[in-house]
Write a protein that holds these residues in place. Structure first.
Motif, PDB file in Angstrom:
ATOM      1  N   PRO A   1      -6.049 -15.966   9.993  1.00  0.00           N
ATOM      2  CA  PRO A   1      -5.564 -14.576   9.953  1.00  0.00           C
ATOM      3  C   PRO A   1      -4.578 -14.322  11.094  1.00  0.00           C
ATOM      4  O   PRO A   1      -4.949 -14.367  12.269  1.00  0.00           O
ATOM      5  CB  PRO A   1      -6.838 -13.745  10.089  1.00  0.00           C
ATOM      6  CG  PRO A   1      -7.826 -14.642  10.738  1.00  0.00           C
ATOM      7  CD  PRO A   1      -7.489 -16.038  10.329  1.00  0.00           C
ATOM      8  N   LEU A   2      -3.330 -14.033  10.723  1.00  0.00           N
ATOM      9  CA  LEU A   2      -2.286 -13.867  11.737  1.00  0.00           C
ATOM     10  C   LEU A   2      -1.973 -12.408  12.038  1.00  0.00           C
ATOM     11  O   LEU A   2      -1.578 -12.086  13.160  1.00  0.00           O
ATOM     12  CB  LEU A   2      -1.005 -14.581  11.294  1.00  0.00           C
ATOM     13  CG  LEU A   2      -1.114 -16.089  11.087  1.00  0.00           C
ATOM     14  CD1 LEU A   2       0.228 -16.645  10.637  1.00  0.00           C
ATOM     15  CD2 LEU A   2      -1.587 -16.782  12.358  1.00  0.00           C
ATOM     16  N   ALA A   3      -2.135 -11.515  11.037  1.00  0.00           N
ATOM     17  CA  ALA A   3      -1.763 -10.113  11.273  1.00  0.00           C
ATOM     18  C   ALA A   3      -2.585  -9.209  10.381  1.00  0.00           C
ATOM     19  O   ALA A   3      -2.909  -9.560   9.238  1.00  0.00           O
ATOM     20  CB  ALA A   3      -0.267  -9.895  11.008  1.00  0.00           C
ATOM     21  N   ASP A   4      -2.943  -8.045  10.932  1.00  0.00           N
ATOM     22  CA  ASP A   4      -3.562  -6.983  10.142  1.00  0.00           C
ATOM     23  C   ASP A   4      -2.459  -6.083   9.605  1.00  0.00           C
ATOM     24  O   ASP A   4      -1.472  -5.793  10.285  1.00  0.00           O
ATOM     25  CB  ASP A   4      -4.534  -6.170  11.013  1.00  0.00           C
ATOM     26  CG  ASP A   4      -5.710  -6.991  11.490  1.00  0.00           C
ATOM     27  OD1 ASP A   4      -6.144  -7.898  10.745  1.00  0.00           O
ATOM     28  OD2 ASP A   4      -6.183  -6.759  12.631  1.00  0.00           O
ATOM     29  N   VAL A   5      -2.639  -5.631   8.346  1.00  0.00           N
ATOM     30  CA  VAL A   5      -1.601  -4.861   7.667  1.00  0.00           C
ATOM     31  C   VAL A   5      -2.157  -3.501   7.274  1.00  0.00           C
ATOM     32  O   VAL A   5      -3.263  -3.403   6.725  1.00  0.00           O
ATOM     33  CB  VAL A   5      -1.091  -5.605   6.418  1.00  0.00           C
ATOM     34  CG1 VAL A   5       0.040  -4.819   5.743  1.00  0.00           C
ATOM     35  CG2 VAL A   5      -0.622  -7.004   6.774  1.00  0.00           C
ATOM     36  N   THR A   6      -1.397  -2.452   7.580  1.00  0.00           N
ATOM     37  CA  THR A   6      -1.732  -1.110   7.098  1.00  0.00           C
ATOM     38  C   THR A   6      -1.092  -0.959   5.722  1.00  0.00           C
ATOM     39  O   THR A   6       0.107  -0.703   5.602  1.00  0.00           O
ATOM     40  CB  THR A   6      -1.213  -0.032   8.055  1.00  0.00           C
ATOM     41  OG1 THR A   6      -1.750  -0.273   9.367  1.00  0.00           O
ATOM     42  CG2 THR A   6      -1.614   1.355   7.589  1.00  0.00           C
ATOM     43  N   VAL A   7      -1.908  -1.135   4.684  1.00  0.00           N
ATOM     44  CA  VAL A   7      -1.386  -1.205   3.315  1.00  0.00           C
ATOM     45  C   VAL A   7      -1.046   0.193   2.823  1.00  0.00           C
ATOM     46  O   VAL A   7      -1.834   1.136   2.983  1.00  0.00           O
ATOM     47  CB  VAL A   7      -2.400  -1.884   2.376  1.00  0.00           C
ATOM     48  CG1 VAL A   7      -1.864  -1.965   0.955  1.00  0.00           C
ATOM     49  CG2 VAL A   7      -2.740  -3.282   2.891  1.00  0.00           C
ATOM     50  N   THR A   8       0.123   0.327   2.204  1.00  0.00           N
ATOM     51  CA  THR A   8       0.542   1.583   1.578  1.00  0.00           C
ATOM     52  C   THR A   8       0.674   1.377   0.076  1.00  0.00           C
ATOM     53  O   THR A   8       0.682   0.238  -0.419  1.00  0.00           O
ATOM     54  CB  THR A   8       1.890   2.042   2.152  1.00  0.00           C
ATOM     55  OG1 THR A   8       2.885   1.036   1.893  1.00  0.00           O
ATOM     56  CG2 THR A   8       1.787   2.267   3.651  1.00  0.00           C
ATOM     57  N   ARG A   9       0.778   2.484  -0.635  1.00  0.00           N
ATOM     58  CA  ARG A   9       0.838   2.417  -2.097  1.00  0.00           C
ATOM     59  C   ARG A   9       2.085   1.671  -2.569  1.00  0.00           C
ATOM     60  O   ARG A   9       2.029   0.854  -3.480  1.00  0.00           O
ATOM     61  CB  ARG A   9       0.813   3.827  -2.691  1.00  0.00           C
ATOM     62  CG  ARG A   9       0.806   3.858  -4.217  1.00  0.00           C
ATOM     63  CD  ARG A   9       0.742   5.278  -4.728  1.00  0.00           C
ATOM     64  NE  ARG A   9       0.700   5.316  -6.180  1.00  0.00           N
ATOM     65  CZ  ARG A   9      -0.399   5.224  -6.898  1.00  0.00           C
ATOM     66  NH1 ARG A   9      -1.570   5.102  -6.296  1.00  0.00           N
ATOM     67  NH2 ARG A   9      -0.352   5.277  -8.218  1.00  0.00           N
ATOM     68  N   GLY A  10       3.206   1.930  -1.966  1.00  0.00           N
ATOM     69  CA  GLY A  10       4.436   1.261  -2.371  1.00  0.00           C
ATOM     70  C   GLY A  10       4.618  -0.108  -1.770  1.00  0.00           C
ATOM     71  O   GLY A  10       5.543  -0.839  -2.152  1.00  0.00           O
ATOM     72  N   MET A  11       3.763  -0.481  -0.814  1.00  0.00           N
ATOM     73  CA  MET A  11       3.812  -1.781  -0.131  1.00  0.00           C
ATOM     74  C   MET A  11       5.213  -2.073   0.408  1.00  0.00           C
ATOM     75  O   MET A  11       5.750  -3.164   0.257  1.00  0.00           O
ATOM     76  CB  MET A  11       3.335  -2.905  -1.064  1.00  0.00           C
ATOM     77  CG  MET A  11       1.853  -2.846  -1.353  1.00  0.00           C
ATOM     78  SD  MET A  11       1.164  -4.353  -2.081  1.00  0.00           S
ATOM     79  CE  MET A  11       1.983  -4.360  -3.673  1.00  0.00           C
ATOM     80  N   ALA A  12       5.814  -1.064   1.029  1.00  0.00           N
ATOM     81  CA  ALA A  12       7.131  -1.230   1.650  1.00  0.00           C
ATOM     82  C   ALA A  12       7.047  -0.793   3.100  1.00  0.00           C
ATOM     83  O   ALA A  12       6.466   0.249   3.422  1.00  0.00           O
ATOM     84  CB  ALA A  12       8.187  -0.413   0.902  1.00  0.00           C
ATOM     85  N   SER A  13       7.624  -1.592   4.008  1.00  0.00           N
ATOM     86  CA  SER A  13       7.664  -1.308   5.441  1.00  0.00           C
ATOM     87  C   SER A  13       6.280  -1.006   5.994  1.00  0.00           C
ATOM     88  O   SER A  13       6.060  -0.029   6.728  1.00  0.00           O
ATOM     89  CB  SER A  13       8.623  -0.134   5.728  1.00  0.00           C
ATOM     90  OG  SER A  13       9.939  -0.441   5.312  1.00  0.00           O
ATOM     91  N   MET A  14       5.310  -1.846   5.644  1.00  0.00           N
ATOM     92  CA  MET A  14       3.942  -1.653   6.123  1.00  0.00           C
ATOM     93  C   MET A  14       3.808  -2.168   7.561  1.00  0.00           C
ATOM     94  O   MET A  14       4.342  -3.217   7.915  1.00  0.00           O
ATOM     95  CB  MET A  14       2.958  -2.392   5.190  1.00  0.00           C
ATOM     96  CG  MET A  14       2.938  -1.837   3.773  1.00  0.00           C
ATOM     97  SD  MET A  14       1.799  -2.725   2.672  1.00  0.00           S
ATOM     98  CE  MET A  14       2.705  -4.254   2.410  1.00  0.00           C
ATOM     99  N   THR A  15       3.089  -1.428   8.356  1.00  0.00           N
ATOM    100  CA  THR A  15       2.893  -1.771   9.765  1.00  0.00           C
ATOM    101  C   THR A  15       2.000  -2.994   9.892  1.00  0.00           C
ATOM    102  O   THR A  15       0.971  -3.106   9.205  1.00  0.00           O
ATOM    103  CB  THR A  15       2.285  -0.587  10.525  1.00  0.00           C
ATOM    104  OG1 THR A  15       3.139   0.549  10.375  1.00  0.00           O
ATOM    105  CG2 THR A  15       2.117  -0.908  11.996  1.00  0.00           C
TER     106      THR A  15
END
Length: 240
Positions: free
Chosen positions: A101-115
């Motif tokens: 596991p390299l990074a945690d992702v803040t998933v959004t509905r559009g899956m664009a520019s996620m932190t």
């Protein structure tokens, strides 16, 4: 086809670029100006209940730094929207660790520019404990349509070569019977051929044979006795 764009934190790239290098491999690319990385040919699964996707991407990334004393390669990059993380196989010193596991992702509905945020495992892999919790490049997952191959133009002026030694069979002079009879407007009916052969007239069953009624037995007639001749006494006396 799905593509994912992201990468190590931008703050790490100047240090690595001056003392090392980033080298995308196997179809992965990097944007100009030491920009984000793109991994292509994403395939995976979609859960219709949780609306989560699990995607694996082609391409890899080789990172080397003589100053920091490491050289490693990332491959089999994966994104799990349900778990909200990016994983990859990490090869360093001839040893490969799978699904790190390299990074945690803040998933959004559009899956664009996620932190994205680097994990402790990523800091260990990069050899810099201070990278844990650092912000990485925004992650975008994009679905792109695969263009269909265009048909090759055919030259109508050039006929396909035919073998002169094998002539094509000539049609038979006898017409083939039509499997479906067609109706004619003429008043005189004309027989039409069918695939099953000429129609035969129906066979008439013979008329039933009449049987004579049984003869009734008659009662026997009484037999009559023949008449007896009786001689009169006068005649008997005349003969004396």
């Amino acid at each position: 086809m799905n593509t994912a764009a992201g990468g190590p934190p931008p703050a790490t790239r100047p240090a690595l670029s001056t003392a090392g290098s980033f080298t995308p491999t196997d179809g992965a690319t990097q944007a100009d100006g030491n920009g984000a990385f793109t991994f292509t040919d994403g395939t995976g699964t979609y859960d219709s209940d949780s609306h989560a996707v699990k995607l694996g991407f082609a391409g890899g990334l080789r990172m080397a730094s003589a100053r920091h004393g490491f050289e490693l390669t990332l491959s089999d990059v994966r994104f799990d929207s349900g778990a909200g993380e990016i994983t990859a196989d990490v090869t360093s010193g001839g040893t490969t660790r799978n699904d790190v596991p390299l990074a945690d992702v803040t998933v959004t509905r559009g899956m664009a520019s996620m932190t994205t945020t680097l994990t402790q495992e990523a800091a260990t892999v990069l050899g810099r404990p201070g990278y844990a919790g650092a912000e990485g490049d925004p992650l975008s997952v994009v679905r792109t349509a695969t263009p269909s191959p265009s048909p090759s133009p055919s030259d109508p002026a050039s006929p396909s070569p035919s073998s002169p030694s094998s002539p094509s069979p000539s049609p038979s002079p006898s017409p083939s019977p039509s499997p479906t009879p067609t109706s004619s407007s003429s008043s005189t009916p004309s027989p039409s051929a069918s695939a099953s052969g000429p129609a035969c007239p129906p066979r008439l069953s013979p008329p039933p044979r009449l049987r004579r009624p049984p003869r009734r037995s008659r009662p026997p007639r009484p037999r009559r006795a023949p008449p007896r001749r009786v001689r009169s006494p006068t005649a008997r006396s005349a003969g004396v």
